[in-house]
Scaffold this active site. Structure first.
Site, PDB file in Angstrom:
ATOM      1  N   GLY A 179       0.768  -1.202  -0.044  1.00 12.93           N
ATOM      2  CA  GLY A 179       0.086   0.116  -0.003  1.00 12.93           C
ATOM      3  C   GLY A 179       0.833   1.469   0.042  1.00 12.93           C
ATOM      4  O   GLY A 179       0.200   2.439   0.496  1.00 12.93           O
ATOM      5  N   HIS A 218       1.450   1.072 -13.502  1.00 11.69           N
ATOM      6  CA  HIS A 218       2.341   0.136 -13.760  1.00 11.69           C
ATOM      7  C   HIS A 218       3.897   0.486 -13.679  1.00 11.69           C
ATOM      8  O   HIS A 218       3.914   1.584 -14.147  1.00 11.69           O
ATOM      9  CB  HIS A 218       2.018  -0.418 -15.082  1.00 11.69           C
ATOM     10  CG  HIS A 218       2.937  -1.384 -15.744  1.00 11.69           C
ATOM     11  ND1 HIS A 218       2.425  -2.760 -14.966  1.00 11.69           N
ATOM     12  CD2 HIS A 218       3.840  -1.560 -16.324  1.00 11.69           C
ATOM     13  CE1 HIS A 218       3.496  -3.762 -15.733  1.00 11.69           C
ATOM     14  NE2 HIS A 218       4.321  -2.776 -16.371  1.00 11.69           N
ATOM     15  N   LEU A 257      -3.694  -7.031  -7.609  1.00 16.01           N
ATOM     16  CA  LEU A 257      -3.214  -8.241  -8.630  1.00 16.01           C
ATOM     17  C   LEU A 257      -4.450  -9.250  -9.132  1.00 16.01           C
ATOM     18  O   LEU A 257      -3.965 -10.164  -9.615  1.00 16.01           O
ATOM     19  CB  LEU A 257      -2.026  -9.200  -7.619  1.00 16.01           C
ATOM     20  CG  LEU A 257      -0.950  -8.156  -7.249  1.00 16.01           C
ATOM     21  CD1 LEU A 257       0.270  -9.087  -6.469  1.00 16.01           C
ATOM     22  CD2 LEU A 257      -0.138  -7.736  -8.626  1.00 16.01           C
ATOM     23  N   ASN A 273       1.809   3.059  -2.577  1.00 18.52           N
ATOM     24  CA  ASN A 273       0.903   3.960  -3.528  1.00 18.52           C
ATOM     25  C   ASN A 273      -0.538   4.480  -2.773  1.00 18.52           C
ATOM     26  O   ASN A 273      -0.643   5.612  -3.029  1.00 18.52           O
ATOM     27  CB  ASN A 273       0.597   3.314  -4.803  1.00 18.52           C
ATOM     28  CG  ASN A 273       1.600   3.110  -5.848  1.00 18.52           C
ATOM     29  OD1 ASN A 273       2.056   3.956  -6.232  1.00 18.52           O
ATOM     30  ND2 ASN A 273       2.494   2.168  -5.905  1.00 18.52           N
ATOM     31  N   ASN A 301      -4.765   2.513 -13.397  1.00 18.37           N
ATOM     32  CA  ASN A 301      -3.817   1.499 -12.859  1.00 18.37           C
ATOM     33  C   ASN A 301      -2.593   2.249 -12.833  1.00 18.37           C
ATOM     34  O   ASN A 301      -2.148   3.325 -13.673  1.00 18.37           O
ATOM     35  CB  ASN A 301      -3.807   0.265 -13.760  1.00 18.37           C
ATOM     36  CG  ASN A 301      -2.793  -0.741 -13.205  1.00 18.37           C
ATOM     37  OD1 ASN A 301      -2.837  -1.069 -12.128  1.00 18.37           O
ATOM     38  ND2 ASN A 301      -2.066  -0.968 -14.024  1.00 18.37           N
ATOM     39  N   ASP A 329      -2.685  -3.889 -19.162  1.00 17.84           N
ATOM     40  CA  ASP A 329      -2.026  -2.710 -19.200  1.00 17.84           C
ATOM     41  C   ASP A 329      -1.889  -2.051 -20.829  1.00 17.84           C
ATOM     42  O   ASP A 329      -0.959  -1.545 -21.271  1.00 17.84           O
ATOM     43  CB  ASP A 329      -0.516  -3.071 -19.030  1.00 17.84           C
ATOM     44  CG  ASP A 329      -0.414  -3.817 -17.622  1.00 17.84           C
ATOM     45  OD1 ASP A 329       0.705  -4.581 -17.695  1.00 17.84           O
ATOM     46  OD2 ASP A 329      -0.918  -3.179 -16.628  1.00 17.84           O
TER      47      ASP A 329
END
Ligand code: GRF
Length: 208
Positions: free
Chosen positions: A12, A110, A91, A14, A108, A151
């Site tokens: 966590g 990446h 995930l 982010n 998202n 992605d």
């Protein structure tokens, strides 16, 4: 006020960057309504709880089928009436029905410069292992809208990070998080929350 759901699976950091950016005003006009994890042990859930943010776990293991999990996950999201879903180290493959219902409202983070080192099998440390194995001199992070692919959605922000002599996957992961992820994910939320982001013909336009 943009209502956020942040979906997490791990530490966590982010999520913490988003929490801190809202607290210090770097992100305005946004509020985290709920943090949802598929992993009951995700430290990200503790980060949310410490900050008084509803933290819930919807684990696939609790359901007899993937379809039932998908349904429960969507019901949880809908219950909080969020405007934007933020995948921050999440995930789990987002079910199609959620992609459809939240079209252009899921982002998202990446840990590479998409389209490099992304797609199936590229997540977490595997991304940085690929970067080091290929010998690229620059990597970074990408925030993108989520579509049905892996992605593959329209790119919102990217930030480059140098690969240095002697980097290990762990050292590189930390540098990409510190110098890129924790900066561009809050920045993207701030831009969206303040109406600066649009998607035209699959390309993201950001207004000054
Ligand atoms: C980050 O490296 C992110 O790029 C990737 O998963 C990791 C999550 O880390 N998607 P954290 O849970 O935010 O610390």
């Amino acid at each position: 006020m943009l209502k956020l759901a942040v979906c997490v699976s791990g530490g966590g950091t982010n999520l913490q960057a988003i929490i801190d950016a809202i607290d210090n005003g770097a992100v305005s006009n946004a509020k985290i309504e709920v943090v949802i994890s598929n992993n009951p042990n995700a430290y990200a859930l503790e980060r949310a709880a410490k900050h008084g943010i509803p933290a819930v776990c919807v684990s696939p293991k609790e359901f007899e089928s993937r379809e039932r999990f998908n349904q429960a996950f969507m019901e949880k999201l809908d219950a909080y009436g969020v405007d934007l879903v933020v995948l921050a180290g999440f995930l789990v493959v987002v079910p199609e029905q959620i992609i459809e219902k939240y079209r252009s409202r899921i982002i998202n983070i990446h840990p590479s410069l998409i389209p490099s080192f992304c797609g199936k099998g590229y997540y977490g440390l595997k991304v940085h292992e690929g970067v080091l194995a290929r010998g690229v001199k620059v990597t970074g992070a990408t925030v993108h809208f989520v579509d049905e692919g892996t992605d593959t959605g329209p790119i919102i922000l990217q930030k480059a990070v140098e690969v240095l002599e002697g980097d290990t996957p762990e050292i590189l992961q930390k540098r990409v998080m510190e110098q890129a992820e924790w900066i561009i994910l809050p920045q993207a939320i701030h831009l969206i929350a303040n109406g600066k982001v649009s998607v035209e013909d699959g390309q993201v336009r950001i207004r000054a």
